[in-house]
Design an enzyme around this catalytic site. Structure first.
Site, short mmCIF file in Angstrom:
data_model
loop_
_atom_site.label_atom_id
_atom_site.label_comp_id
_atom_site.label_asym_id
_atom_site.label_seq_id
_atom_site.Cartn_x
_atom_site.Cartn_y
_atom_site.Cartn_z
N VAL A 1 1.43 2.83 3.17
CA VAL A 1 1.19 2.69 4.60
C VAL A 1 2.17 3.51 5.43
O VAL A 1 1.78 4.31 6.28
CB VAL A 1 1.24 1.19 5.00
CG1 VAL A 1 1.38 1.02 6.51
CG2 VAL A 1 -0.03 0.51 4.52
N LYS B 1 12.75 8.52 -3.69
CA LYS B 1 11.55 8.88 -2.92
C LYS B 1 11.88 9.91 -1.85
O LYS B 1 11.15 10.88 -1.65
CB LYS B 1 10.99 7.62 -2.22
CG LYS B 1 10.23 6.70 -3.13
CD LYS B 1 9.46 5.65 -2.32
CE LYS B 1 8.59 4.82 -3.25
NZ LYS B 1 7.77 3.85 -2.54
N LYS C 1 -6.08 -8.73 10.74
CA LYS C 1 -5.80 -8.06 9.46
C LYS C 1 -6.11 -8.97 8.28
O LYS C 1 -6.83 -8.60 7.35
CB LYS C 1 -4.32 -7.63 9.44
CG LYS C 1 -3.86 -7.06 8.13
CD LYS C 1 -4.64 -5.81 7.75
CE LYS C 1 -4.45 -5.45 6.30
NZ LYS C 1 -5.31 -4.39 5.84
N GLY D 1 -17.60 -6.43 -10.78
CA GLY D 1 -16.55 -5.87 -11.62
C GLY D 1 -15.70 -6.93 -12.26
O GLY D 1 -16.12 -8.08 -12.45
N CYS E 1 -3.14 -5.51 -1.93
CA CYS E 1 -3.44 -6.28 -0.72
C CYS E 1 -4.29 -7.53 -0.93
O CYS E 1 -3.86 -8.63 -0.59
CB CYS E 1 -4.11 -5.38 0.31
SG CYS E 1 -2.98 -4.11 0.90
P1 NAD Z 1 4.92 -0.02 -0.65
O1 NAD Z 1 5.56 -0.99 -1.54
O2 NAD Z 1 4.09 1.09 -1.23
O3 NAD Z 1 6.04 0.68 0.27
C1 NAD Z 1 7.07 -0.01 0.88
C2 NAD Z 1 8.22 0.97 1.05
O4 NAD Z 1 9.22 0.36 1.88
C3 NAD Z 1 8.91 1.36 -0.25
O5 NAD Z 1 8.97 2.76 -0.36
C4 NAD Z 1 10.32 0.75 -0.11
O6 NAD Z 1 11.32 1.52 -0.76
C5 NAD Z 1 10.49 0.80 1.41
N1 NAD Z 1 11.53 -0.09 1.93
C6 NAD Z 1 11.89 -1.34 1.54
N2 NAD Z 1 12.93 -1.79 2.28
C7 NAD Z 1 13.23 -0.80 3.17
C8 NAD Z 1 14.20 -0.66 4.20
N3 NAD Z 1 15.06 -1.64 4.47
N4 NAD Z 1 14.22 0.47 4.91
C9 NAD Z 1 13.34 1.48 4.65
N5 NAD Z 1 12.41 1.41 3.68
C10 NAD Z 1 12.35 0.28 2.94
O7 NAD Z 1 4.06 -0.87 0.38
P2 NAD Z 1 2.63 -0.51 1.02
O8 NAD Z 1 1.56 -0.62 0.01
O9 NAD Z 1 2.75 0.73 1.82
O10 NAD Z 1 2.47 -1.75 2.01
C11 NAD Z 1 3.28 -1.92 3.15
C12 NAD Z 1 2.68 -2.99 4.03
O11 NAD Z 1 1.41 -2.57 4.52
C13 NAD Z 1 2.41 -4.31 3.33
O12 NAD Z 1 2.63 -5.36 4.23
C14 NAD Z 1 0.95 -4.24 2.97
O13 NAD Z 1 0.36 -5.51 2.86
C15 NAD Z 1 0.40 -3.48 4.15
N6 NAD Z 1 -0.82 -2.73 3.87
C16 NAD Z 1 -0.94 -2.04 2.69
C17 NAD Z 1 -2.08 -1.30 2.46
C18 NAD Z 1 -2.25 -0.56 1.15
O14 NAD Z 1 -3.38 -0.15 0.86
N7 NAD Z 1 -1.22 -0.35 0.38
C19 NAD Z 1 -3.11 -1.25 3.41
C20 NAD Z 1 -2.95 -1.94 4.61
C21 NAD Z 1 -1.79 -2.68 4.82
#
Ligand code: NAD
Length: 445
Positions: free
Chosen positions: A12, A36, A205, A254, A261
């Protein structure tokens, strides 16, 4: 254009940051994972997401996209800070807000001028109110901050396209100023902006994800029943999908929903409802059906193999869906664990998921770089992900390469009749076994 920082470079945060840069904002992406950030600085995306690498390089070259671990100076100079860190599941099913609050604390200790903090992470209803109170209570400098909710609806595998061409943007704010700031940030995207209060945005959401999860579980439930009564789920969903009130997406049966999520967001909303003295029965049903559905292929295979001990098992597809290297809650994982516990020898193929899988199963699985190699001499084969290269294979390979061609397909990649004509024992989801035209059997349910 506003100066924007995005906290978190996951699916995200990174996609949001890159797309905001693409439409002209100056964006800094912050992550506390040095590995990263080092990759990103070289123009390499740490996640697999179509189009993302290209846009990272393009916007770095344009000078409007930078990456850093130095959150302090980034937050200090930002007008808008997006929070896109993870909100995984706690053991009791509730959402873990540790990462959100860690960022909130860092922001409170760093901001040097008035700014808007925008929570993109999926958080329980009421969290934005509490994060705002928390930040205001921990501010180091005398500045004005406000928190807005801006939940993200992108899907992994199409994240860039979903962000650049989103059907809607939901913003939840408690002031006109915050609303106007977000409208300006999103103006270049030319997408419909839906404004509401913060709690409604947070709920929109969860309600969206849980509705989709419920749709999947409903189809899986009906698919399981189809097998017992000689109906074919694909014909059934085709019949359903033409009805615009139902729509034709998310109707594929499936091995259950996975990913980062749906599993956690169904549990988190159900947990939150219980906390408020309310039982979300529909969401609970989605969770229960999904839990059982995960093992549907193994259950079918048990009809042919009493034990998997000593059997050579080909696994095609490891990720929770095609187009991503994400393995969070991938149905392949509990199945492979079960097979390994019984002593199966696994040879697995996935076009992009192998490197991440090695972190979970470093040496218990033999990883193969082609479908042919994975099928070599196998007693049976499970298919967990409908990657195009799997769907397009020459069916004869199952016969030629495997010791015994027993295929358990969790994604209905092939036509039952084609497989039967090739002499392959083929079991998929929600389709009755075909004996001959018009004659169906309810075996393998
Ligand atoms: P992710 O785990 O892929 O990424 C999270 C990132 O945050 C990691 O790179 C981590 O190192 C970083 N992080 C952690 N602590 C930190 C800090 N203090 N400072 C800076 N960076 C920090 O997570 P994601 O899949 O991108 O999901 C993020 C949020 O978005 C979640 O709440 C999820 O539910 C929501 N979301 C995800 C999706 C999806 O498809 N993945 C879609 C919609 C919403």
């Amino acid at each position: 254009m506003a100066s924007i920082t995005v906290a978190g470079t996951g699916y995200v945060g990174l996609v949001t940051g890159v797309c905001l840069a693409e439409v002209g904002h100056r964006v800094t992406c912050v992550d506390n994972n040095e590995g990263k950030i080092n990759l990103l600085r070289q123009g390499i995306s740490p996640i697999y997401e179509p189009e993302l690498d290209k846009l990272i390089v393009k916007n770095m070259e344009k000078g409007n996209l930078t990456f850093t671990t130095d959150y302090k100076s980034s937050y200090a100079r930002s007008d808008v800070i997006f929070i896109g860190v993870g909100t995984p599941e706690n053991e009791d099913g509730s959402a873990n807000l540790t990462y959100v609050y860690a960022v909130a604390k860092e922001i409170a200790g760093s901001v040097e001028h008035d700014c808007l903090i925008v929570v993109k992470s999926t958080v329980p209803i009421g969290t934005n109110d509490r994060v705002e109170t928390y930040i205001k209570g921990h501010l180091k400098n005398n500045v004005k901050v406000e928190v807005a909710s801006n939940p993200e609806f992108l899907a992994q595998g199409t994240a860039v396209r979903d962000t650049l061409y989103a059907p809607r943007i939901v913003i939840g704010t408690e002031s006109e100023a915050a609303k106007q700031t977000l409208i300006e940030v999103y103006e270049p995207f030319k997408q419909p902006i839906l404004h509401m209060n913060r709690r409604s945005a947070e709920m929109a959401k969860y309600a969206s994800n849980d509705f989709l999860a419920l749709k999947i579980s409903f189809v899986n439930d009906i698919a399981n029943f189809c097998e017992r009564v000689g109906a074919n789920i694909e014909d059934v969903t085709n019949g359903m999908g033409y009805d615009e009130r139902i729509g034709n997406r998310f109707l594929n049966p499936g091995t259950g929903y996975g990913g980062s999520c749906f599993p956690k967001d169904t549990k988190a909303l159900h947990w939150l409802a219980e906390e408020h003295g309310y039982i979300l029965r529909t969401v609970k049903a989605a969770i229960d059906v999904n839990e059982k559905q995960k093992y549907t292929l193994i259950k079918k295979a048990r009809n042919d193999f009493q034990t998997f001990g000593g059997k050579k098992v080909a696994v095609l597809g490891l990720t929770f869906k095609p187009g991503t290297d994400d393995l969070r809650e991938a149905p392949s994982i509990p199945n492979i664990r079960l097979l390994l516990n019984e002593g199966a020898k696994i040879q697995a193929f996935d076009p992009v998921g192998i490197e991440n899988y090695k972190k979970l199963f470093p040496d218990q699985i033999v990883y193969k770089h082609s479908i042919e190699e994975a099928l070599e001499n196998a007693d049976l084969c499970f298919i967990f992900t409908e990657w195009p290269e799997i769907k397009e294979i020459d069916l004869r390979l199952f016969k030629v390469k495997m010791k015994t061609p027993y295929i358990y397909d969790g994604r209905n990649c092939f036509e039952s009749r084609d497989m039967k004509n090739k002499g392959i024992n083929y079991y998929s989801i929600g389709r009755p076994a075909i004996l001959e035209y018009g004659v169906y059997d309810k075996v393998h349910v």
